[in-house]
Enzyme design. Structure first.
Site, PDB file in Angstrom:
ATOM      1  N   CYS A  19      -7.445 -26.652  27.581  1.00 44.80           N
ATOM      2  CA  CYS A  19      -8.701 -25.923  27.791  1.00 44.80           C
ATOM      3  C   CYS A  19      -8.441 -24.623  28.543  1.00 44.80           C
ATOM      4  CB  CYS A  19      -9.691 -26.776  28.568  1.00 44.80           C
ATOM      5  SG  CYS A  19     -10.099 -28.353  27.786  1.00 44.80           S
TER       6      CYS A  19
ATOM      7  N   CYS B 284      -8.114 -29.849  32.108  1.00 51.79           N
ATOM      8  CA  CYS B 284      -7.350 -29.903  30.855  1.00 51.79           C
ATOM      9  C   CYS B 284      -6.520 -28.631  30.645  1.00 51.79           C
ATOM     10  CB  CYS B 284      -8.324 -30.106  29.687  1.00 51.79           C
ATOM     11  SG  CYS B 284      -7.643 -29.748  28.060  1.00 51.79           S
TER      12      CYS B 284
ATOM     13  N   CYS C 272       0.825  -1.209   0.000  1.00 53.94           N
ATOM     14  CA  CYS C 272       0.000   0.000   0.000  1.00 53.94           C
ATOM     15  C   CYS C 272       0.860   1.259   0.000  1.00 53.94           C
ATOM     16  CB  CYS C 272      -0.920  -0.019   1.217  1.00 53.94           C
ATOM     17  SG  CYS C 272      -1.771   1.529   1.512  1.00 53.94           S
TER      18      CYS C 272
ATOM     19  N   CYS D 218       0.586   3.401   3.085  1.00 53.56           N
ATOM     20  CA  CYS D 218       1.313   2.816   4.217  1.00 53.56           C
ATOM     21  C   CYS D 218       2.806   3.104   4.097  1.00 53.56           C
ATOM     22  CB  CYS D 218       1.074   1.307   4.269  1.00 53.56           C
ATOM     23  SG  CYS D 218      -0.665   0.826   4.351  1.00 53.56           S
TER      24      CYS D 218
END
Length: 447
Positions: free
Chosen positions: A199, A196, A55, A58
């Site tokens: 988890c 776990c 870009c 940018c």
């Protein structure tokens, strides 16, 4: 207003993909793997640029961004995300154009849009103003929390860390069928075990994603969690053998295993895909008053407006053909969640003039960014192929734009909705001259 969006359309050079920042700069390179640690769990203020290496805007910003980072070193953190490479982060924060700058302050879950200039001085001023506001809020007793809790050492999965607990729905043997299977919404469900480790790692990501998904899909995609060690009927029904297991539930379909990454960005990206896949296409509305234009455009990243020929030039069949093309393209690009509008040539002359359409070249089409008051015109054919090429260029940040005439939305006139019928020529008033006596001596030259 949002930061630069359609301005990205001026980015026309496609360069070899190369990061704009290096380890030697004071700009922190942010990625999908370190964003949570560096930014979200930080107590400090961050300004983050989302950019694409190709870009041009940018590339122009990079020197000033580096200079501002050096000036603010130790005061405000300045980061940059290559959103072309880390699409999940861009999707998570609704980035649709480059460069986009966001301020991560007190509530990291809801970053603010940077509205200032793009010079190093303007960036520094904007950062210091945001910092001053953050400190003032803390002095007044307002929470400086990021909105995400740090990862806790224990607890269940899915809903007890990393975001608002209320956004992850606790699902059980008793409520699962009613909440999930009978729902018209799409569900992503995590089956977890409290002991776990994986988890526990997923826990903050799942909760944070749940909050973002709820907001961005208006509750049409929901995240839930099942403690599989307690609700063993569900675990058995869906053959859960490992933890965490994530499944996708859509009404009438067999459950689908989620195969994506476990970061909040990955989860949000998949949820948004599910939302757009199941969402109806946006409605194509006729511009009948200012409210229709304002609401449609303000609620959308872009407004796509078709200016169709007068009904006397096309008839109902011709107009319906043009509307059908627009409806097909709205379906094709529905994931963009753009607004789609149309008007008849001559009905909104100020709008046409502001777009430089002005009385010829119908049908015409424009894409408008009302936040930046910029627009781009369809230069190709008003066909599926022509419009697709036009919108595809907008999507990847190419094309050319102009400022909306006057820098503001034009006046919109109230109009009667099209009745779906062919147009009729106005009936001319007939005059009866049978009783009129003409003077035989009149001068024929006067005619």
């Amino acid at each position: 207003m949002r930061p630069l969006l359609l301005g990205v359309l001026g980015c026309s050079l496609v360069l070899s993909v190369q990061a704009l920042y290096s380890a030697g700069d004071d700009v922190v390179e942010l990625t999908a793997s370190n964003f949570n640690r560096e930014v979200i769990q930080s107590d400090g203020l961050w300004l983050v640029e989302f950019y694409a290496p190709w870009c041009g805007h940018c590339q122009n910003l990079a020197p000033d961004w580096k200079k501002a980072a050096t000036a603010l070193k130790g005061i405000v953190k300045i980061g940059a995300v290559d959103a072309d490479q880390h699409k999940s982060l861009g999707g998570q924060y609704g980035v649709r154009g480059f460069p986009t700058i966001k301020i991560f302050g007190a509530n990291k879950n809801k970053p603010e849009e940077y509205q200032g200039g793009r010079s190093s001085q303007a960036i520094v001023d904007g950062a210091l103003n945001a910092l001053r506001s953050l400190v003032k809020d803390r002095l007044s007793g307002k929470s400086g929390s990021s909105g995400y809790s740090k990862q806790s050492g224990g607890g269940g999965g899915g809903g007890s860390g990393g975001g608002s607990k209320k956004d992850v729905v606790e699902l059980t043997d008793d409520n699962f069928d009613k909440m999930v299977l009978q729902s018209d919404d799409v569900w992503m469900v995590e089956f977890f075990a409290p002991w776990c480790g994986h988890c526990k790692n997923l826990e903050p990501e799942w909760a944070a994603a749940a909050a973002a998904v709820k907001e961005q899909t208006k509750g049409k995609v929901r995240l839930g969690a099942v403690d599989a060690t307690v609700h063993q009927v569900l675990s058995s029904r869906y053959g859960i053998r490992g933890f965490p297991t994530i499944k996708i539930f859509r009404k009438g379909d067999e459950p689908e295993d989620y195969q994506g990454g476990r970061s909040r960005g990955d989860i949000i990206e998949r949820a948004l895909d599910l939302f757009s896949d199941n969402a109806p296409p946006p409605e194509l509305l006729e511009i009948l008053n200012e409210d229709i234009l304002k609401k449609t455009c303000e609620d959308s990243q872009l407004c796509i407006i078709g200016v169709l020929p007068h009904i006397l030039d096309t008839g109902a069949a011709g107009r319906n053909g043009y509307l059908e093309v627009m409806i097909k393209m709205a379906e094709k690009y529905k994931k963009k969640m753009w607004g789609w509008l149309w008007t008849e040539a001559g009905a909104q002359m100020e709008l046409e003039a502001s777009l430089g359409i002005g009385g010829f070249g119908y049908p015409a089409m424009a894409a408008i960014n009302t936040r930046k008051m910029k627009f781009a015109l369809l230069r190709g054919s008003f066909s599926e192929t022509g419009i697709h090429d036009f919108l595809r260029e907008l999507s990847v940040g190419r094309g050319s734009t102009a400022t909306l005439g006057g820098g503001a939305m034009p006046k919109i006139h109230a109009a009667e909705p099209w009745d779906g019928k062919d147009g009729q020529l106005p009936v001319e008033e007939e005059y009866d001259l049978s009783d009129v006596d003409l003077d035989d001596d009149f001068d024929k030259d006067e005619l």
